[in-house]
Design a protein around this motif. Structure first.
Motif, PDB file in Angstrom:
ATOM      1  N   GLU A   1      -0.939  -2.336  -1.076  1.00 49.56           N
ATOM      2  CA  GLU A   1      -2.274  -1.853  -1.417  1.00 49.56           C
ATOM      3  C   GLU A   1      -3.068  -2.942  -2.138  1.00 49.56           C
ATOM      4  OE1 GLU A   1      -1.269   1.455  -3.878  1.00 49.56           O
ATOM      5  OE2 GLU A   1      -0.531   0.202  -5.517  1.00 49.56           O
ATOM      6  N   LEU A   2      -4.368  -2.733  -2.253  1.00 55.66           N
ATOM      7  CA  LEU A   2      -5.259  -3.677  -2.941  1.00 55.66           C
ATOM      8  C   LEU A   2      -5.128  -5.090  -2.376  1.00 55.66           C
ATOM      9  CD1 LEU A   2      -4.768  -2.492  -6.648  1.00 55.66           C
ATOM     10  CD2 LEU A   2      -6.387  -1.656  -4.938  1.00 55.66           C
TER      11      LEU A   2
ATOM     12  N   GLU B   1     -11.384 -11.366  -7.795  1.00 53.96           N
ATOM     13  CA  GLU B   1     -12.183 -10.400  -7.041  1.00 53.96           C
ATOM     14  C   GLU B   1     -12.866 -11.036  -5.831  1.00 53.96           C
ATOM     15  OE1 GLU B   1     -13.102  -7.007  -7.292  1.00 53.96           O
ATOM     16  OE2 GLU B   1     -11.385  -6.742  -8.624  1.00 53.96           O
ATOM     17  N   PHE B   2     -13.098 -12.341  -5.863  1.00 52.85           N
ATOM     18  CA  PHE B   2     -13.693 -13.023  -4.719  1.00 52.85           C
ATOM     19  C   PHE B   2     -12.720 -13.091  -3.534  1.00 52.85           C
ATOM     20  CE2 PHE B   2     -16.506 -15.043  -8.003  1.00 52.85           C
ATOM     21  CZ  PHE B   2     -17.702 -14.554  -7.493  1.00 52.85           C
ATOM     22  N   PHE B   3     -11.421 -12.890  -3.805  1.00 52.43           N
ATOM     23  CA  PHE B   3     -10.401 -12.927  -2.762  1.00 52.43           C
ATOM     24  C   PHE B   3      -9.893 -11.533  -2.394  1.00 52.43           C
ATOM     25  CE2 PHE B   3     -10.283 -16.895  -5.119  1.00 52.43           C
ATOM     26  CZ  PHE B   3     -10.300 -17.845  -4.112  1.00 52.43           C
ATOM     27  N   ARG B   4     -10.250 -10.544  -3.188  1.00 50.50           N
ATOM     28  CA  ARG B   4      -9.739  -9.186  -3.015  1.00 50.50           C
ATOM     29  C   ARG B   4     -10.702  -8.361  -2.160  1.00 50.50           C
ATOM     30  NH1 ARG B   4      -8.008  -5.460  -8.228  1.00 50.50           N
ATOM     31  NH2 ARG B   4      -8.399  -3.426  -7.317  1.00 50.50           N
ATOM     32  N   THR B   5     -10.167  -7.515  -1.307  1.00 47.08           N
ATOM     33  CA  THR B   5     -10.997  -6.649  -0.484  1.00 47.08           C
ATOM     34  C   THR B   5     -11.726  -5.644  -1.367  1.00 47.08           C
ATOM     35  OG1 THR B   5      -9.439  -6.816   1.357  1.00 47.08           O
ATOM     36  CG2 THR B   5     -11.008  -4.990   1.414  1.00 47.08           C
ATOM     37  N   PRO B   6     -13.043  -5.593  -1.304  1.00 47.75           N
ATOM     38  CA  PRO B   6     -13.785  -4.633  -2.149  1.00 47.75           C
ATOM     39  C   PRO B   6     -13.510  -3.200  -1.722  1.00 47.75           C
ATOM     40  CG  PRO B   6     -15.259  -5.671  -0.576  1.00 47.75           C
ATOM     41  CD  PRO B   6     -13.946  -6.396  -0.463  1.00 47.75           C
ATOM     42  N   ASP B   7     -13.686  -2.271  -2.634  1.00 45.07           N
ATOM     43  CA  ASP B   7     -13.508  -0.851  -2.310  1.00 45.07           C
ATOM     44  C   ASP B   7     -14.487  -0.477  -1.203  1.00 45.07           C
ATOM     45  OD1 ASP B   7     -11.672   0.339  -4.608  1.00 45.07           O
ATOM     46  OD2 ASP B   7     -13.012  -1.130  -5.504  1.00 45.07           O
ATOM     47  N   SER B   8     -13.949   0.114  -0.132  1.00 47.75           N
ATOM     48  CA  SER B   8     -14.775   0.402   1.047  1.00 47.75           C
ATOM     49  C   SER B   8     -15.907   1.366   0.743  1.00 47.75           C
ATOM     50  CB  SER B   8     -13.901   0.967   2.171  1.00 47.75           C
ATOM     51  OG  SER B   8     -13.240   2.152   1.748  1.00 47.75           O
ATOM     52  N   GLN B   9     -15.676   2.298  -0.192  1.00 47.66           N
ATOM     53  CA  GLN B   9     -16.699   3.297  -0.507  1.00 47.66           C
ATOM     54  C   GLN B   9     -17.798   2.753  -1.415  1.00 47.66           C
ATOM     55  OE1 GLN B   9     -13.651   3.239  -1.663  1.00 47.66           O
ATOM     56  NE2 GLN B   9     -13.562   3.807  -3.827  1.00 47.66           N
ATOM     57  N   ILE B  10     -17.580   1.533  -1.946  1.00 46.31           N
ATOM     58  CA  ILE B  10     -18.574   0.927  -2.838  1.00 46.31           C
ATOM     59  C   ILE B  10     -19.151  -0.348  -2.235  1.00 46.31           C
ATOM     60  CG2 ILE B  10     -18.982  -0.103  -5.111  1.00 46.31           C
ATOM     61  CD1 ILE B  10     -16.808   1.689  -6.230  1.00 46.31           C
ATOM     62  N   GLY B  11     -18.280  -1.202  -1.721  1.00 48.47           N
ATOM     63  CA  GLY B  11     -18.742  -2.454  -1.136  1.00 48.47           C
ATOM     64  C   GLY B  11     -19.105  -3.482  -2.183  1.00 48.47           C
TER      65      GLY B  11
END
Length: 258
Positions: free
Chosen positions: A148-149, A219-229
């Motif tokens: 995850e994450l 955070e620049f390498f992590r997939t952002p939360d899809s519901q927030i973007g």
């Protein structure tokens, strides 16, 4: 290029029908590490707090931290999902935790406990943050085991494919970046600064600054939360919370009297 395909089992222990996930094992180990490392600091640095006080504070604080992380995630990350079916609040096996919410919950509990027992807020937080990096590291490793994450799509040689929760695109193992920066590096720096415990607030301020900067970068390498973007197609909501952490950390260190 041949990439590693993630296929790790999220269950650490499966005995007689009892299943314990790596994630919860990480919380368990992190709690006892923070407890007994705190005892070491209290004894070694001759701090003005009894281990009994610290034990009582940490025991309740652990559950308040978990509640804070869950409530914050529900309210500020995925409210519509939980509002559609309130039973989902109790689906603990599905995850859904916010570090910043856990931090806020812990801070509120610390303020209450310190005020009730005549202790200094920053003396308590200093003890916890000096060792908690190891607990954070364990948690991020558990995130990786769970798959995850995960990070954003990339073509770096160490990229990982997370087929269970994502697609077959190679991604940054951002969980491990966090384990290293927010966990191990944070712990090493604060442990090296343990003499600061005689000057309440310095380690707490450093914790907020170092964690905030580390998480902001990852955070620049992590997939952002899809519901927030992303905001402005660049920044995640987590980076805004990290910016607040950094500012508060600077403010604490800048206090003329702690």
């Amino acid at each position: 290029m041949q990439y590693y395909v993630h296929n790790l089992n999220p269950i650490a222990i499966d005995f007689l029908g009892i299943k314990i996930a790596w994630y919860w094992l990480a919380y368990f180990l992190g709690y006892f590490w923070t407890l007994y490392f705190g005892k070491y600091l209290i004894t070694k640095e001759k701090l003005n707090i009894s281990f009994t006080h610290y034990l009582n504070y940490l025991f309740v604080g652990f559950f308040v931290m978990l509640a804070g992380g869950k409530i914050f995630y529900i309210l500020f990350y995925n409210l519509s999902y939980y509002a559609a079916d309130l039973k989902r609040v109790f689906y603990f096996w599905q995850g859904g935790m916010s570090f910043h919410g856990a931090l806020l919950g812990a801070a509120l509990w610390t303020f209450y406990y310190a005020k009730k027992h005549g202790l200094k807020f920053l003396e308590l937080t200093d003890i916890v943050v000096t060792g908690v990096g190891i607990g954070i590291m364990l948690g991020r490793i558990a995130n990786f085991i769970n798959g995850e994450l995960a990070g954003r799509v990339t073509d770096v040689s160490w990229a990982v494919i997370f087929p269970k929760l994502y697609d077959m695109s190679p991604r940054h193992p951002s969980q491990l970046y966090e384990a290293l920066l927010e966990g191990l590096v944070l712990f090493i720096i604060l442990f090296a600064c343990k003499k600061n415990l005689k000057r309440p607030g310095l380690n707490s301020g450093l914790f907020l600054i170092i964690y905030g900067i580390s998480r902001f970068i990852v955070e620049f390498f992590r997939t952002p939360d899809s519901q927030i973007g992303l905001f402005f197609d660049l920044f995640s909501v987590g980076q805004f919370y990290c910016a607040v952490m950094i500012l508060i950390g600077i403010g604490i260190i800048s206090l003329p009297s702690r």
